[in-house]
Design a protein around this motif. Structure first.
Motif, mmCIF file in Angstrom:
data_model
loop_
_atom_site.group_PDB
_atom_site.id
_atom_site.type_symbol
_atom_site.label_atom_id
_atom_site.label_comp_id
_atom_site.label_asym_id
_atom_site.label_seq_id
_atom_site.Cartn_x
_atom_site.Cartn_y
_atom_site.Cartn_z
ATOM 1 N N VAL A 64 2.630 -15.021 9.076
ATOM 2 C CA VAL A 64 2.674 -14.463 7.727
ATOM 3 C C VAL A 64 4.045 -13.795 7.635
ATOM 4 N N TYR A 65 4.864 -14.275 6.712
ATOM 5 C CA TYR A 65 6.230 -13.793 6.600
ATOM 6 C C TYR A 65 6.330 -12.646 5.598
ATOM 7 N N ALA A 66 7.271 -11.768 5.840
ATOM 8 C CA ALA A 66 7.530 -10.676 4.895
ATOM 9 C C ALA A 66 8.220 -11.279 3.673
ATOM 10 N N PRO A 67 7.590 -11.221 2.505
ATOM 11 C CA PRO A 67 8.216 -11.781 1.309
ATOM 12 C C PRO A 67 9.327 -10.903 0.738
ATOM 13 N N VAL A 68 9.338 -9.636 1.132
ATOM 14 C CA VAL A 68 10.387 -8.694 0.749
ATOM 15 C C VAL A 68 10.661 -7.780 1.941
ATOM 16 N N SER A 69 11.813 -7.159 1.934
ATOM 17 C CA SER A 69 12.170 -6.214 2.993
ATOM 18 C C SER A 69 11.527 -4.864 2.729
ATOM 19 N N GLY A 70 11.173 -4.179 3.811
ATOM 20 C CA GLY A 70 10.607 -2.855 3.645
ATOM 21 C C GLY A 70 9.994 -2.323 4.918
ATOM 22 N N GLU A 71 9.332 -1.186 4.787
ATOM 23 C CA GLU A 71 8.669 -0.543 5.917
ATOM 24 C C GLU A 71 7.160 -0.663 5.737
ATOM 25 N N VAL A 72 6.474 -1.074 6.798
ATOM 26 C CA VAL A 72 5.022 -1.177 6.761
ATOM 27 C C VAL A 72 4.442 0.234 6.677
ATOM 28 N N THR A 73 3.702 0.501 5.603
ATOM 29 C CA THR A 73 3.121 1.830 5.416
ATOM 30 C C THR A 73 1.621 1.846 5.682
ATOM 31 N N GLU A 74 1.005 0.674 5.644
ATOM 32 C CA GLU A 74 -0.444 0.589 5.836
ATOM 33 C C GLU A 74 -0.796 -0.846 6.205
ATOM 34 N N VAL A 75 -1.833 -1.022 7.025
ATOM 35 C CA VAL A 75 -2.362 -2.345 7.333
ATOM 36 C C VAL A 75 -3.864 -2.347 7.053
ATOM 37 N N ASN A 76 -4.394 -3.531 6.836
ATOM 38 C CA ASN A 76 -5.816 -3.683 6.525
ATOM 39 C C ASN A 76 -6.583 -3.928 7.820
ATOM 40 N N ASN A 77 -6.930 -2.843 8.510
ATOM 41 C CA ASN A 77 -7.610 -2.952 9.801
ATOM 42 C C ASN A 77 -8.953 -3.665 9.722
ATOM 43 N N ALA A 78 -9.544 -3.751 8.538
ATOM 44 C CA ALA A 78 -10.818 -4.467 8.392
ATOM 45 C C ALA A 78 -10.665 -5.933 8.787
ATOM 46 N N LEU A 79 -9.455 -6.488 8.640
ATOM 47 C CA LEU A 79 -9.240 -7.893 9.006
ATOM 48 C C LEU A 79 -9.332 -8.119 10.509
ATOM 49 N N THR A 80 -8.995 -7.107 11.292
ATOM 50 C CA THR A 80 -9.079 -7.237 12.746
ATOM 51 C C THR A 80 -10.531 -7.423 13.172
ATOM 52 N N ASP A 81 -11.416 -6.645 12.563
ATOM 53 C CA ASP A 81 -12.839 -6.739 12.888
ATOM 54 C C ASP A 81 -13.521 -7.908 12.203
ATOM 55 N N SER A 82 -13.062 -8.273 11.022
ATOM 56 C CA SER A 82 -13.703 -9.332 10.229
ATOM 57 C C SER A 82 -12.658 -10.287 9.665
ATOM 58 N N PRO A 83 -12.027 -11.107 10.518
ATOM 59 C CA PRO A 83 -10.977 -12.009 10.031
ATOM 60 C C PRO A 83 -11.475 -13.009 8.990
ATOM 61 N N ALA A 84 -12.772 -13.282 8.962
ATOM 62 C CA ALA A 84 -13.322 -14.219 7.976
ATOM 63 C C ALA A 84 -13.157 -13.710 6.546
ATOM 64 N N MET A 85 -12.842 -12.418 6.378
ATOM 65 C CA MET A 85 -12.561 -11.893 5.030
ATOM 66 C C MET A 85 -11.457 -12.701 4.359
ATOM 67 N N VAL A 86 -10.523 -13.226 5.162
ATOM 68 C CA VAL A 86 -9.414 -14.016 4.615
ATOM 69 C C VAL A 86 -9.960 -15.254 3.910
ATOM 70 N N ASN A 87 -11.040 -15.836 4.423
ATOM 71 C CA ASN A 87 -11.647 -16.997 3.786
ATOM 72 C C ASN A 87 -12.392 -16.613 2.510
ATOM 73 N N GLU A 88 -12.938 -15.413 2.508
ATOM 74 C CA GLU A 88 -13.798 -14.992 1.400
ATOM 75 C C GLU A 88 -13.023 -14.460 0.201
ATOM 76 N N ASP A 89 -11.934 -13.742 0.438
ATOM 77 C CA ASP A 89 -11.197 -13.104 -0.664
ATOM 78 C C ASP A 89 -9.715 -12.969 -0.300
ATOM 79 N N PRO A 90 -9.012 -14.113 -0.132
ATOM 80 C CA PRO A 90 -7.624 -14.041 0.347
ATOM 81 C C PRO A 90 -6.671 -13.306 -0.586
ATOM 82 N N GLU A 91 -6.929 -13.327 -1.876
ATOM 83 C CA GLU A 91 -6.013 -12.680 -2.814
ATOM 84 C C GLU A 91 -6.587 -11.376 -3.361
ATOM 85 N N GLY A 92 -7.451 -10.756 -2.560
ATOM 86 C CA GLY A 92 -8.054 -9.494 -2.969
ATOM 87 C C GLY A 92 -8.243 -8.589 -1.773
ATOM 88 N N ALA A 93 -9.492 -8.452 -1.320
ATOM 89 C CA ALA A 93 -9.839 -7.522 -0.242
ATOM 90 C C ALA A 93 -9.179 -7.864 1.088
#
Length: 123
Positions: A64-93
């Protein structure tokens, strides 16, 4: 909030100088069932085009590439526990990270939704 899209199939929702980044529905459909997500460290600085995260599916692993330059301020840790969320709501949650944008001029190099849909239609 304005949403932009990259040719690498990331979406970027911008509000108040902060970009929320994830992968598009098209990218998710190409990957298939997502089984693992690796997120960047909070505080990491990324430049546009840098590898920022990894998503693995039963088919393949993809950056997953950075589409713009910047500093990471937050990550969605829920994806680590539930990677299938990407299949369910890729452009949302299932957003991957939030970046404090360091160069808002880079947004001009991204596509709006209509341009992205037209681009995907050529693939």
């Amino acid at each position: 909030m304005t949403t932009y899209y990259s040719k690498d199939h990331e979406w970027v929702a911008v509000s108040g100088g902060v970009a929320t980044v994830g992968i598009t529905t098209y990218a998710q459909s190409q990957l298939g069932d997502v089984v693992y997500v690796e997120l960047p460290d909070v505080g990491r600085s990324v430049s546009r085009g840098d590898d920022a995260a990894v998503v693995e599916s039963v088919k393949a692993a993809s950056e997953v590439y950075a589409p713009v330059s910047g500093e990471v301020t937050e990550v969605n840790n829920a994806l680590t526990d539930s990677p299938a969320m990407v299949n369910e709501d890729p452009e949302g949650a299932a957003w991957f990270m939030k970046l404090r944008i360091s160069n808002e001029g880079e947004l001009a190099e991204l596509m709006d939704e209509a341009a992205y849909k037209a681009y995907v239609d050529t693939l």
